[in-house]
Scaffold this motif. Structure first.
Motif, PDB file in Angstrom:
ATOM      1  N   ILE A 246       0.884  -1.357  -0.024  1.00 29.80           N
ATOM      2  CA  ILE A 246      -0.118  -0.020   0.161  1.00 29.80           C
ATOM      3  C   ILE A 246       1.101   1.220  -0.056  1.00 29.80           C
ATOM      4  O   ILE A 246       1.783   1.198   0.819  1.00 29.80           O
ATOM      5  CB  ILE A 246      -0.955   0.006   1.285  1.00 29.80           C
ATOM      6  N   PHE A 247       0.270   2.267  -0.790  1.00 29.13           N
ATOM      7  CA  PHE A 247       1.247   3.445  -0.941  1.00 29.13           C
ATOM      8  C   PHE A 247       0.341   4.645  -0.672  1.00 29.13           C
ATOM      9  O   PHE A 247      -1.122   4.566  -1.292  1.00 29.13           O
ATOM     10  CB  PHE A 247       2.187   3.550  -2.049  1.00 29.13           C
ATOM     11  N   ARG A 248       0.690   5.706  -0.464  1.00 31.78           N
ATOM     12  CA  ARG A 248      -0.033   7.085  -0.356  1.00 31.78           C
ATOM     13  C   ARG A 248       0.792   8.262  -0.839  1.00 31.78           C
ATOM     14  O   ARG A 248       2.031   8.313  -0.485  1.00 31.78           O
ATOM     15  CB  ARG A 248      -0.401   7.251   0.899  1.00 31.78           C
ATOM     16  N   VAL A 249       0.018   9.019  -1.461  1.00 31.09           N
ATOM     17  CA  VAL A 249       0.590  10.723  -1.984  1.00 31.09           C
ATOM     18  C   VAL A 249      -0.007  11.409  -1.484  1.00 31.09           C
ATOM     19  O   VAL A 249      -1.506  11.529  -1.700  1.00 31.09           O
ATOM     20  CB  VAL A 249       0.870  10.655  -3.437  1.00 31.09           C
ATOM     21  N   THR A 250       0.146  12.328  -0.685  1.00 35.68           N
ATOM     22  CA  THR A 250      -0.436  13.678  -0.269  1.00 35.68           C
ATOM     23  C   THR A 250       0.672  14.879  -0.942  1.00 35.68           C
ATOM     24  O   THR A 250       1.537  14.953  -0.686  1.00 35.68           O
ATOM     25  CB  THR A 250      -0.441  13.761   1.152  1.00 35.68           C
ATOM     26  N   TYR A 251      -0.189  15.841  -1.382  1.00 36.06           N
ATOM     27  CA  TYR A 251       0.553  16.937  -2.132  1.00 36.06           C
ATOM     28  C   TYR A 251      -0.568  18.066  -1.901  1.00 36.06           C
ATOM     29  O   TYR A 251      -1.516  18.210  -2.122  1.00 36.06           O
ATOM     30  CB  TYR A 251       0.936  16.785  -3.520  1.00 36.06           C
ATOM     31  N   ASN A 252       0.132  19.201  -1.680  1.00 33.80           N
ATOM     32  CA  ASN A 252      -0.760  20.544  -1.439  1.00 33.80           C
ATOM     33  C   ASN A 252       0.226  21.658  -2.133  1.00 33.80           C
ATOM     34  O   ASN A 252       1.319  21.790  -1.706  1.00 33.80           O
ATOM     35  CB  ASN A 252      -0.932  20.935  -0.105  1.00 33.80           C
ATOM     36  N   GLU A 253      -0.510  22.533  -2.807  1.00 36.63           N
ATOM     37  CA  GLU A 253       0.247  23.653  -3.461  1.00 36.63           C
ATOM     38  C   GLU A 253       0.709  24.722  -2.516  1.00 36.63           C
ATOM     39  O   GLU A 253      -0.137  24.968  -1.384  1.00 36.63           O
ATOM     40  CB  GLU A 253      -0.596  24.308  -4.498  1.00 36.63           C
TER      41      GLU A 253
END
Length: 115
Positions: free
Chosen positions: A108-115
């Motif tokens: 399982i993997f996750r990506v979180t990203y915010n400008e």
């Protein structure tokens, strides 16, 4: 129009349940409603386009893009993925945030990203 294109700087994190992970510094998104394709790429300290995904659009609204991702490349290592992406938009032409969760190589993997 039928296409959406974005490239910008922000902050994020790629992580795997196995413990591997790294910080993200920038993102680019290309979505084509005509052929249903979406591409998402992230930059990190390892270089440009360190993390890449390709998939199919599932839903597009004025403030969000949702997609199912089927291919990924992590630091040069390509693998099939089974993941969902939710891209929240600001002003219909900028990415506010990206959240991806799925499986690659049975992890399982996750990506979180915010400008």
């Amino acid at each position: 129009g039928n296409t959406f294109s974005y490239s910008g700087r922000g902050r994020g994190m790629f992580s795997m349940d196995a413990g591997q992970g790294y910080d993200l510094r920038g993102a680019s998104v290309f979505a084509d409603r005509g052929n249903g394709e979406v591409q998402i790429r992230f930059d990190s300290a390892f270089g440009g386009e360190t993390l890449q995904f390709r998939g199919r659009l599932e839903r597009v609204t004025a403030d969000a893009i949702e997609a199912r991702l089927v291919d990924g490349i992590n630091r040069g290592d390509a693998a099939p993925v089974d993941a969902r992406a939710r891209i929240l938009l600001r002003d219909a032409n900028r990415v506010r945030s990206i959240f991806i969760e799925g499986r690659a190589r049975n992890q399982i993997f996750r990506v979180t990203y915010n400008e």
